[in-house]
Design an enzyme around this catalytic site. Sequence first.
Site, PDB file in Angstrom:
ATOM      1  CG  ASP A  24      -1.916   1.112   1.212  1.00 12.97           C
ATOM      2  OD1 ASP A  24      -2.210   1.713   0.153  1.00 12.97           O
ATOM      3  OD2 ASP A  24      -2.708   1.352   2.235  1.00 12.97           O
ATOM      4  CD  GLU A 118      -5.521  -0.914  -1.491  1.00  9.33           C
ATOM      5  OE1 GLU A 118      -5.302  -1.631  -0.440  1.00  9.33           O
ATOM      6  OE2 GLU A 118      -6.459  -0.243  -1.238  1.00  9.33           O
TER       7      GLU A 118
END
Length: 369
Positions: A24, A118
């Site tokens: 992420d 992500e």
Amino acid sequence: MTRGPSQGKERGVNSPPRKIIHVDMDAFYASVEQRDDPALRGKPVAVGGGHRGVVAAASYEARAFGVRSAMPAVTAKRRCPGLVFVKPRFDVYKAVSRQIRAIFEDYTSLVEPLSLDEAYLDVTEDVRGLGSARAIAEEIRARIRAETGLTASAGVSYCKFIAKLASDQNKPDGLCVIPPSRGEAFVATLPVKRFHGVGPVTTAKMERLGLHTGADLAAWSRAELEAHFGSSGHWYWRIARGIDEREVKPDRLHKSVSAERTFDIDLSDDAALAEQLERVAGYAWERIARAEVTGRTVALKVKFSDFTLITRSRSFAAPVPDEAAFAAAGQALLGALLPVAKGIRLLGLGLQNIQSTEKGEPFQLGLAI
């Protein structure tokens, strides 16, 4: 990684545990802006604002003041008087996302993007011979920093649910590894509001029932959870025990791209509803453009004050060509419902019958604004 007891029961005693990484990017849009404009570094930055007046993303300096994505710009400015707004540059964000995706694919072909910033990676097969999923995650993070000038956080575990929780554990620029032997204990310590797929409404319901943490969930039987949460109760029972058998799927097929907004007060005025739908259409189209997809069906979602939910849609022979046509179709669907006898608490608009114009381009669904 060794197999934990819960994992073994679900996959079979001879099944090796998966090695999943969730990567992420840290405050992605805002970090790109700070990277490209040195004058913004160290300052509270919000991407967005504009004529619709909503924050699309916030830097960590802005988050320290309580500024969050989807927050009205006026609220964000009130919380952080020194907030600097910048216009989004989605072409730049997509280009950086492609750089990062290329790094991922040096380590595995099993990459499942969730958005531009992500993705899940299944690194069960160690194609570069680095020795462990931790080592792979560390090398990926180092390469992202070296090649893009940005930082990423990563969670490493045996399943997607815990890997995603772990990536948020040491943000920003952090790494967290949860082996199967620690999975259930890790989940037990976390508040339910941290669980992916448990939204604010469900969180509030759980807390009213005394379910505040993963340990609280694990103390309930499957039957008890299903009695209160329907079919979702089975999922909650599983994740409370660190069980998630979902595979990393590199070519996810999405059915729609949409945005929706819940209002602070119920609306019934025709003009106010039309204005709000225009705003929702703008956000939805930004996501459609970002995803580089087309679609032939426009779908309207309406939730009334009594929580009655209806949907209306219209399909076309050819893909919807632009934002104006998309918004006009939505307004026509809404107009057919007006005037309304009861207030409306939520409006949503989306594009369906999706066809990607670039295979594998990551995008998200159903943004609440």
